[in-house]
Scaffold this active site. Structure first.
Site, PDB file in Angstrom:
ATOM      1  N   SER A 146       0.741  -1.294  -0.056  1.00 25.45           N
ATOM      2  CA  SER A 146      -0.066  -0.166  -0.019  1.00 25.45           C
ATOM      3  C   SER A 146       0.976   1.305   0.015  1.00 25.45           C
ATOM      4  O   SER A 146       2.100   1.014   0.208  1.00 25.45           O
ATOM      5  CB  SER A 146      -0.781  -0.035   1.306  1.00 25.45           C
ATOM      6  OG  SER A 146      -1.247   1.283   1.412  1.00 25.45           O
ATOM      7  N   TYR A 159      -3.288  -1.350   9.993  1.00 28.54           N
ATOM      8  CA  TYR A 159      -3.075  -1.652   8.411  1.00 28.54           C
ATOM      9  C   TYR A 159      -1.523  -1.108   8.160  1.00 28.54           C
ATOM     10  O   TYR A 159      -0.796  -1.767   7.345  1.00 28.54           O
ATOM     11  CB  TYR A 159      -4.138  -0.636   7.849  1.00 28.54           C
ATOM     12  CG  TYR A 159      -4.078  -0.800   6.274  1.00 28.54           C
ATOM     13  CD1 TYR A 159      -5.180  -1.801   5.823  1.00 28.54           C
ATOM     14  CD2 TYR A 159      -3.574   0.102   5.470  1.00 28.54           C
ATOM     15  CE1 TYR A 159      -5.028  -1.825   4.496  1.00 28.54           C
ATOM     16  CE2 TYR A 159      -3.653  -0.025   3.952  1.00 28.54           C
ATOM     17  CZ  TYR A 159      -4.672  -1.007   3.441  1.00 28.54           C
ATOM     18  OH  TYR A 159      -4.627  -1.220   2.130  1.00 28.54           O
TER      19      TYR A 159
HETATM   20  P1  NDP Z   1     -11.702  -5.466  -1.232  1.00 30.02           P
HETATM   21  O1  NDP Z   1     -12.379  -5.254  -0.160  1.00 30.02           O
HETATM   22  O2  NDP Z   1     -12.336  -5.044  -2.589  1.00 30.02           O
HETATM   23  O3  NDP Z   1     -11.038  -6.770  -1.496  1.00 30.02           O
HETATM   24  C1  NDP Z   1     -10.517  -7.530  -0.503  1.00 30.02           C
HETATM   25  C2  NDP Z   1     -10.645  -8.987  -0.601  1.00 30.02           C
HETATM   26  O4  NDP Z   1      -9.981  -9.703   0.547  1.00 30.02           O
HETATM   27  C3  NDP Z   1     -12.046  -9.477  -0.861  1.00 30.02           C
HETATM   28  O5  NDP Z   1     -12.044 -10.218  -1.839  1.00 30.02           O
HETATM   29  C4  NDP Z   1     -12.136 -10.319   0.421  1.00 30.02           C
HETATM   30  O6  NDP Z   1     -12.851 -11.531  -0.047  1.00 30.02           O
HETATM   31  C5  NDP Z   1     -10.679 -10.963   0.563  1.00 30.02           C
HETATM   32  N1  NDP Z   1     -10.502 -11.172   2.165  1.00 30.02           N
HETATM   33  C6  NDP Z   1     -10.558 -10.115   3.258  1.00 30.02           C
HETATM   34  N2  NDP Z   1     -10.586 -10.980   4.457  1.00 30.02           N
HETATM   35  C7  NDP Z   1     -10.265 -12.383   3.931  1.00 30.02           C
HETATM   36  C8  NDP Z   1      -9.878 -13.585   4.675  1.00 30.02           C
HETATM   37  N3  NDP Z   1      -9.906 -13.468   5.819  1.00 30.02           N
HETATM   38  N4  NDP Z   1      -9.851 -14.700   4.138  1.00 30.02           N
HETATM   39  C9  NDP Z   1     -10.083 -14.705   2.746  1.00 30.02           C
HETATM   40  N5  NDP Z   1     -10.190 -13.725   1.900  1.00 30.02           N
HETATM   41  C10 NDP Z   1     -10.247 -12.405   2.480  1.00 30.02           C
HETATM   42  O7  NDP Z   1     -10.335  -4.465  -1.277  1.00 30.02           O
HETATM   43  P2  NDP Z   1      -9.058  -4.139  -2.359  1.00 30.02           P
HETATM   44  O8  NDP Z   1      -9.522  -4.746  -3.551  1.00 30.02           O
HETATM   45  O9  NDP Z   1      -9.091  -2.713  -2.438  1.00 30.02           O
HETATM   46  O10 NDP Z   1      -8.034  -4.497  -1.791  1.00 30.02           O
HETATM   47  C11 NDP Z   1      -7.128  -5.756  -1.987  1.00 30.02           C
HETATM   48  C12 NDP Z   1      -5.612  -5.577  -1.420  1.00 30.02           C
HETATM   49  O11 NDP Z   1      -5.222  -4.168  -1.745  1.00 30.02           O
HETATM   50  C13 NDP Z   1      -5.831  -5.446   0.169  1.00 30.02           C
HETATM   51  O12 NDP Z   1      -4.767  -5.969   0.596  1.00 30.02           O
HETATM   52  C14 NDP Z   1      -5.822  -4.142   0.519  1.00 30.02           C
HETATM   53  O13 NDP Z   1      -5.116  -3.720   1.610  1.00 30.02           O
HETATM   54  C15 NDP Z   1      -4.648  -3.593  -0.746  1.00 30.02           C
HETATM   55  N6  NDP Z   1      -4.860  -2.298  -1.151  1.00 30.02           N
HETATM   56  C16 NDP Z   1      -5.976  -1.445  -1.719  1.00 30.02           C
HETATM   57  C17 NDP Z   1      -6.018  -0.266  -2.068  1.00 30.02           C
HETATM   58  C18 NDP Z   1      -7.097   0.626  -2.422  1.00 30.02           C
HETATM   59  O14 NDP Z   1      -6.901   1.715  -2.855  1.00 30.02           O
HETATM   60  N7  NDP Z   1      -8.291  -0.017  -2.959  1.00 30.02           N
HETATM   61  C19 NDP Z   1      -4.679   0.732  -1.936  1.00 30.02           C
HETATM   62  C20 NDP Z   1      -3.589  -0.193  -1.096  1.00 30.02           C
HETATM   63  C21 NDP Z   1      -3.639  -1.436  -0.854  1.00 30.02           C
HETATM   64  P3  NDP Z   1     -13.926 -12.139   1.049  1.00 30.02           P
HETATM   65  O15 NDP Z   1     -14.902 -11.242   1.623  1.00 30.02           O
HETATM   66  O16 NDP Z   1     -14.958 -13.283   0.235  1.00 30.02           O
HETATM   67  O17 NDP Z   1     -13.325 -12.939   1.924  1.00 30.02           O
END
Ligand code: NDP
Length: 256
Positions: A146, A159
């Site tokens: 991030s 985070y």
């Molecule tokens: P989303 O909330 O769209 O996606 C997060 C995903 O993580 C979901 O598909 C969810 O699936 C999965 N997830 C969460 N907890 C668990 C768990 N315990 N076990 C399995 N799967 C899990 O967020 P983003 O696409 O934005 O984020 C994706 C990554 O990118 C993250 O690591 C985030 O920190 C990082 N990021 C995002 C940014 C942004 O601006 N959006 C910026 C910087 C980093 P389900 O609910 O089905 O479990």
């Protein structure tokens, strides 16, 4: 149209959190380049929708329901992928959550939940795929960091700790597994329009405009912006790239 350097035909990719957001953007890119994709998440309906979409595009895909903070569930997930596809070549540690509170307000359970989801999960999944990658003679691991891997974030202490930690974990694995021909890199997204940030955008007044003003590309990122970096880091095009932390941020991190 596939080019040899970026061709992922015959490769198998595991993407945690591949059912939405950045993970789905990466899944689409790798599927288009020829990879079979295992979409890992807790929400089966969401994962099946992602699988359906990837299959419609001509890719092989499966949904594996697993909580990536659970060591036994992760071991079972890898076993299911290898039983379905026979191998694991690529792992994307993308699952992540945020709890927005200043350090003085965050309780221990919240801290532990964020660290477990964003950092410990990467350790568990990487450790679980390592034997298959080593036996196959190589592999690719992509960890999602991030901007908070780099900058202070007063409203997201767990985070930021997890995302700083994932860069160092990336470097540790890159060094440890270089001799096994496993490249381990991190991608640092800027501000991307996903479910994770949509709530922040709704709740934090002025956030949307502040991000636009600070981003040289003058837009929020889209999940499609992650297809190219995913294919690059998953393909032989990146065979001499390891331990890197690559911003995909429209220039956010180079603004003074
Ligand atoms: P989303 O909330 O769209 O996606 C997060 C995903 O993580 C979901 O598909 C969810 O699936 C999965 N997830 C969460 N907890 C668990 C768990 N315990 N076990 C399995 N799967 C899990 O967020 P983003 O696409 O934005 O984020 C994706 C990554 O990118 C993250 O690591 C985030 O920190 C990082 N990021 C995002 C940014 C942004 O601006 N959006 C910026 C910087 C980093 P389900 O609910 O089905 O479990």
């Amino acid at each position: 149209m596939k080019t040899g350097l970026f061709d992922l035909s015959g490769k198998v990719a595991v993407i945690t959190g591949g059912n939405g957001g950045i993970g789905l953007g990466m899944a689409r890119g790798m599927a288009e380049a020829g990879a079979a994709v295992a979409v890992v998440g807790r929400n089966e309906a969401k994962s099946l929708a992602a699988v359906g979409e990837l299959e419609q595009g001509g890719a092989k895909a499966i949904s594996v329901v697993a909580d990536v903070t659970d060591k036994a569930a992760v071991a079972d997930m890898v076993a299911r992928v290898t039983s379905a596809f026979g191998r694991v070549d690529i792992l994307v540690n993308n699952a992540g959550i945020n709890i927005r509170k200043p350090p003085q307000a965050l309780d221990l359970a919240e801290w532990e939940r964020v660290i477990a989801t964003n950092l410990t999960s990467a350790f568990l999944c990487s450790q679980a795929v390592y034997p298959a990658m080593k036996q196959a003679g190589g592999g690719k691991i992509v960890n999602i960091g991030s901007m908070m891997s780099i900058f202070g974030a007063g409203f997201a202490p767990a985070y930021a700790a997890s995302k700083g930690g994932i860069v160092q974990f990336t470097r540790a694995c890159a060094v440890a597994w270089a001799a096994d021909n496993i490249q381990v890199n991190a991608v640092l997204p800027g501000w991307i329009d996903t479910e994770l940030t949509r709530r922040a955008r709704d709740e934090i007044e002025g956030l949307h405009d502040r991000i636009l003003a600070r981003t040289p590309a003058a837009r929020w990122g889209a999940i499609g912006d992650f297809a190219g970096i995913a294919v690059f880091l998953a393909s032989r095009a990146s065979d001499f790239v390891t331990g890197a932390a690559i911003p995909v941020d429209g220039g956010f991190s180079i603004m003074g």
